[in-house]
Scaffold this active site. Structure first.
Site: not given
Ligand code: NDP
Ligand code: GO6
Length: 312
Positions: A11, A13, A16, A35, A44, A138
């Site tokens: 949550g 994150g 989250g 946690r 956090k 995934k």
């Molecule tokens: P974050 O990097 O912000 O992390 C989310 C949470 O993961 C943390 O807040 C923490 O929970 C938990 N976590 C991390 N390490 C651990 C551990 N060792 N044990 C337990 N919990 C842990 O995640 P994002 O929000 O960036 O990513 C979430 C999803 O979104 C992913 O599946 C990612 O692939 C996807 N994503 C998609 C993007 C897009 O462009 N579509 C871009 C970025 C991400 P806690 O709050 O408890 O500390």
């Molecule tokens: C994008 C992502 C997107 C994760 C950067 C999972 C490197 C960079 C802006 O790799 O974490 O779908 O600069 O399914 O230097 C990833 C990252 C996000 C993609 C951000 C990124 C941005 C990497 C996804 C997914 C769209």
């Protein structure tokens, strides 16, 4: 029907915390896993305390303590996991297998939304190394969910605007370039972008909707399906300033992977599939899936020209 009780795991994150906020806004009794491992991470803790102030319940639990996870999930109807999948912020997607075990044992959960929120891993069987690990992991989690007969929804959010729009889709930066912008090929491949707040809103709409049960929910709202060139044009209109466009061929872009660390290589692979291959838009949303803006037309999603205003 009463409102669902929702547990958010992860949550604090990036996505989250927006999901916690959307769940509270929708009036769900909202629980957030706290946690013990966060230790002295005061940021956090402050986020968790602010959730509590807004009416959320904090539940203590650890991935190193199976019973604590079972006890946590027993208190709710819906579990949403937003575990990190971003390589430069550490990735822990497979840790979710422990959560799947806990949900299976508890037996009460009506819907589980694992950490997806990106591209559709089921369509990425051909993905390049090393970026494919995101999708492979995934899919391992999906398999465990489906084998345990846990009711699910997979949310495919496509490109978060914070990572792909504010920077005009430039790698390695989060703000718009000032004079020159790199184009992926001709910049004419259709991509789907989404405001992270809308990702959270649509996710919460889906959690107790029978239509999304055991389905994939794509967030691909029509006005936000844009090419990189269209995105850049919107920015140029907004600022009144033209940028120099530098086209990069697919071969040159892929060759650039060598110069990056692991997280960067993952990024290059993902950008290749998105901006050259068109993997977010080169298919119809069919059987076993739904599109969020079609399903929830009452949500006024943010258009990308509006989103970009904060970067001016
Ligand atoms: P974050 O990097 O912000 O992390 C989310 C949470 O993961 C943390 O807040 C923490 O929970 C938990 N976590 C991390 N390490 C651990 C551990 N060792 N044990 C337990 N919990 C842990 O995640 P994002 O929000 O960036 O990513 C979430 C999803 O979104 C992913 O599946 C990612 O692939 C996807 N994503 C998609 C993007 C897009 O462009 N579509 C871009 C970025 C991400 P806690 O709050 O408890 O500390
Ligand atoms: C994008 C992502 C997107 C994760 C950067 C999972 C490197 C960079 C802006 O790799 O974490 O779908 O600069 O399914 O230097 C990833 C990252 C996000 C993609 C951000 C990124 C941005 C990497 C996804 C997914 C769209």
């Amino acid at each position: 029907m009463g409102k669902s009780k929702v547990l958010v795991v992860g949550g604090t994150g990036y996505i989250g915390r927006r999901i916690v906020k959307a769940s509270l806004a929708e009036g769900h009794e909202t629980y957030v896993l706290q946690r013990p491992e966060i230790g002295l991470d005061i940021d956090k803790l402050q986020i968790l305390l602010s959730f509590k102030k807004q009416g959320a319940h904090l539940i203590e639990g650890s991935f190193n303590d199976h019973k604590s996870l079972v006890d946590a999930v027993k208190q709710v109807d819906v579990v949403i996991c937003t575990m990190s999948g971003v390589h430069f912020r550490s990735h822990n997607i497979l840790l979710q297998l422990k959560l799947v075990e806990a949900i299976k044992e508890a037996g009460n959960v009506k819907r589980f939304l694992p950490s997806e929120f990106g591209m559709d891993p089921a369509r990425m069987g051909h993905a390049l190394e090393p970026g494919r690990v995101t999708f492979d992991e995934k899919m391992v989690v999906r398999k465990a969910i489906e084998e345990a007969n846990i009711p699910f929804t997979y949310v495919i959010a496509n490109c978060f605007a914070g990572y792909f729009v504010g920077n005009l889709s430039q790698l390695g930066r989060l703000t718009p370039p000032k004079d020159k912008v790199y184009l992926y090929g001709d910049g004419n491949v259709k991509v789907a972008f989404t405001d992270e707040e809308d990702v959270a809103t649509y996710t919460i709409k889906a959690i107790d909707d029978p239509t999304t049960l055991n389905k994939t929910l794509y967030i691909r709202p029509p006005h936000n399906i844009l090419t990189q060139s269209e995105l850049i044009q919107k920015w140029e209109t907004l600022t009144g300033n033209k940028l120099d466009k530098i086209s990069t061929t697919a071969d040159d872009f892929l060759a650039s992977m060598k110069g990056f660390d692991l997280a960067g290589q993952v990024g290059v692979g993902h950008f290749y599939h998105i901006f050259y291959e068109g993997c977010l838009t080169n298919f119809e949303i069919g059987e076993g899936s739904e599109e969020a803006s079609k399903l929830y037309p009452q949500v006024e999603y943010t258009r990308m020209d509006d989103y970009m205003k904060i970067y001016v």
